[in-house]
Motif scaffolding. Sequence first.
Motif, mmCIF file in Angstrom:
data_model
loop_
_atom_site.group_PDB
_atom_site.id
_atom_site.type_symbol
_atom_site.label_atom_id
_atom_site.label_comp_id
_atom_site.label_asym_id
_atom_site.label_seq_id
_atom_site.Cartn_x
_atom_site.Cartn_y
_atom_site.Cartn_z
ATOM 1 N N LEU A 307 0.837 -1.190 0.000
ATOM 2 C CA LEU A 307 0.000 0.000 0.000
ATOM 3 C C LEU A 307 0.874 1.243 0.000
ATOM 4 N N GLY A 308 0.451 2.265 -0.725
ATOM 5 C CA GLY A 308 1.222 3.480 -0.837
ATOM 6 C C GLY A 308 1.241 4.285 0.468
ATOM 7 N N GLU A 309 2.319 5.047 0.648
ATOM 8 C CA GLU A 309 2.461 5.943 1.796
ATOM 9 C C GLU A 309 2.726 7.355 1.294
ATOM 10 N N ALA A 310 2.108 8.339 1.953
ATOM 11 C CA ALA A 310 2.277 9.729 1.533
ATOM 12 C C ALA A 310 3.737 10.155 1.575
ATOM 13 N N GLY A 311 4.231 10.727 0.489
ATOM 14 C CA GLY A 311 5.591 11.247 0.445
ATOM 15 C C GLY A 311 6.682 10.216 0.324
ATOM 16 N N LYS A 312 6.325 8.949 0.161
ATOM 17 C CA LYS A 312 7.321 7.876 0.099
ATOM 18 C C LYS A 312 7.272 7.195 -1.261
ATOM 19 N N VAL A 313 8.388 7.230 -1.988
ATOM 20 C CA VAL A 313 8.450 6.624 -3.311
ATOM 21 C C VAL A 313 8.377 5.116 -3.190
#
Length: 316
Positions: A307-313
Amino acid sequence: MTAASAQRWPELPYATWKDTRDTLHLWTQVVGKVRLALTPWLNHSWHVALYVTARGLTTSPIPYGDAAFQIDFDFIDHVLWVRTSGGHYRQVILSPMPVAEFYAALMAALGELGISVRIRTMPCEIVDAIPFDQDRAHSAYDRVYANRFWRVLASTQQVMAHFRTGFLGKVSPVHFFWGSFDLAVTRFSGRRAPRHPGGVPHLSDAVAREAYSHEVSSAGFWPGGGGPVEYATFYSYAYPTPEGFAEALVKPAEAVFSKELGEFILPYDAVRTAREPDSALMDFLQSTYKAAADLAKWDRKTLECDLGEAGKVRMV
């Protein structure tokens, strides 16, 4: 439940707002059909959907000649906005009015802005439907419940959008289908699906077959409205349905498989009253998808990611 949680996940008893729900369903169809009439076809009818905003629902920009316009439902100030890229606008105040009056008001607003559009006035996916321009039976609009409905959509959209980030394969936007009156997100295996049988009321079989041309796992929120489920619920299904899907173990415990609907359902109230509503909904989305993907033998290793995380590539 905390006060903040109650604000994000308000009570939405179907019996209390049924009349408003039915009228609002038809109003969204009028608006949605304007987008349908003027927007080039996109796979799986994605070009017709509405999108959740910070105040309601929007068509997003609709092309018109060398310009564009969009139509927005504002469920805070209770206004329907029609805005053009030329800076002009018209308003329709959202208040109790027959569908025929709403239809006439929107067409008049578009005409005043120089936008000429004709739509098919028969509603889609509704049994015993009445053409928009003749419908004076549906006229309810309760501001409180229209706002609550939008808040449920907004909260659901946030969870679904996060769920969407865990997939590298083809995946739909989180979008609102005005025909079935639900918010949905769909993942694709990449494989073709068997020919869909069609048979949806007031919906072309060709549209249904194009929508389900490829294998999917789809989930969403539906506010209820007749049939075997007359309460707000989250759902998840697979097309085609893999063998053993109905018996799969999914989360949370309140989720069950509906034989009548052919999909897993999770009552909205079970999420609303959970200690952590967002986590309960995410568990449902993840577990039902995994059941569908495993049983249908999707290439999960290739299709999925964290799952994606804010500000993390995302690491590759």
